[in-house]
Design a protein around this motif. Structure first.
Motif, PDB file in Angstrom:
ATOM      1  N   VAL A  12      41.342  33.593  38.487  1.00  0.00           N
ATOM      2  CA  VAL A  12      39.617  33.555  37.447  1.00  0.00           C
ATOM      3  C   VAL A  12      39.061  35.207  37.785  1.00  0.00           C
ATOM      4  O   VAL A  12      38.099  35.516  38.730  1.00  0.00           O
ATOM      5  CB  VAL A  12      39.181  32.692  37.699  1.00  0.00           C
ATOM      6  CG1 VAL A  12      37.820  32.905  37.203  1.00  0.00           C
ATOM      7  CG2 VAL A  12      39.879  31.365  37.769  1.00  0.00           C
ATOM      8  N   SER A  35      39.052  27.254  31.755  1.00  0.00           N
ATOM      9  CA  SER A  35      38.828  27.862  32.913  1.00  0.00           C
ATOM     10  C   SER A  35      38.535  26.869  33.929  1.00  0.00           C
ATOM     11  O   SER A  35      39.637  26.526  35.034  1.00  0.00           O
ATOM     12  CB  SER A  35      37.873  29.146  33.365  1.00  0.00           C
ATOM     13  OG  SER A  35      38.901  30.278  32.240  1.00  0.00           O
ATOM     14  N   CYS A 102      42.875  34.908  33.954  1.00  0.00           N
ATOM     15  CA  CYS A 102      42.650  33.673  32.973  1.00  0.00           C
ATOM     16  C   CYS A 102      40.706  35.121  32.962  1.00  0.00           C
ATOM     17  O   CYS A 102      40.108  34.850  34.278  1.00  0.00           O
ATOM     18  CB  CYS A 102      40.937  32.730  32.835  1.00  0.00           C
ATOM     19  SG  CYS A 102      41.021  31.990  34.667  1.00  0.00           S
ATOM     20  N   ALA A 130      41.654  31.593  27.686  1.00  0.00           N
ATOM     21  CA  ALA A 130      41.238  31.331  28.871  1.00  0.00           C
ATOM     22  C   ALA A 130      40.492  33.025  28.854  1.00  0.00           C
ATOM     23  O   ALA A 130      40.331  32.979  30.347  1.00  0.00           O
ATOM     24  CB  ALA A 130      41.182  30.921  29.543  1.00  0.00           C
TER      25      ALA A 130
END
Length: 181
Positions: A12, A35, A102, A130
């Protein structure tokens, strides 16, 4: 195709307060929600999940909704490509060659990280639903470029259902509820 959740890891990238504030309001909520579902599904299926923060002193920390779901501390960075940070390199699980990305922004950190990971021999998957840029034109341009460069552009549901492989079992029931909510 994502062969198995045992081969995957999730990254992330930079979903931080001050970056979120400058994103298109109609889209950023969808990116954060997608996410969130991805992180929760990864946790259930024991897929390692890492997150980065681009210069947190200036851009703030990861948004609360996601930070509360993430177990490890953030990997701070100043480089646009996560792979240019030694802490990021050492956090990656070497036995898991499939890396799902993402975060923000598609045309900068997502793009540079994806290209660097591919050059390092990883299978890279970018989640179009995302990821986001301040400009939809920049986002779409980056998605097109990623495809041209051989990066797999997909979405969170495809990834999650490829991890699950069948509509059965406790993991499926829990994750199906997550996706519906």
């Amino acid at each position: 195709m994502i062969n198995d959740q045992l081969l995957s890891q999730v990254v992330v990238i930079d979903i931080q307060d001050k970056l979120v504030d400058v994103m298109p309001k109609s889209e950023i909520k969808k990116v954060i929600d997608a996410s969130s579902v991805l992180i929760q599904a990864a946790k259930i299926l024991e897929v390692p999940c890492f997150y980065t923060e681009q210069y947190p002193k200036g851009l703030g920390s990861t948004v609360k909704k996601l930070k509360t779901l993430l177990l490890n501390p953030a990997i701070e960075k100043k480089a646009f490509s996560c792979l240019d940070e030694s802490k990021f390199k050492s956090a990656l699980v070497k036995s898991r060659p499939q890396i799902i990305l993402c975060g923000l922004e598609t045309h900068i950190c997502i793009l540079q990280t994806a290209l660097a990971l591919k050059a390092a021999g990883k299978e890279v998957f970018v989640l179009e639903d995302a990821t986001l840029s301040r400009s939809s034109l920049h986002h779409q341009n980056a998605i097109a470029r990623l495809r041209l460069e051989g990066i797999v552009v997909t979405n969170i549901e495809s990834v999650i259902f490829e991890w699950l492989r069948a509509a059965e079992g406790d993991h499926f029931k829990i994750i199906a509820k997550l996706i519906k909510s």
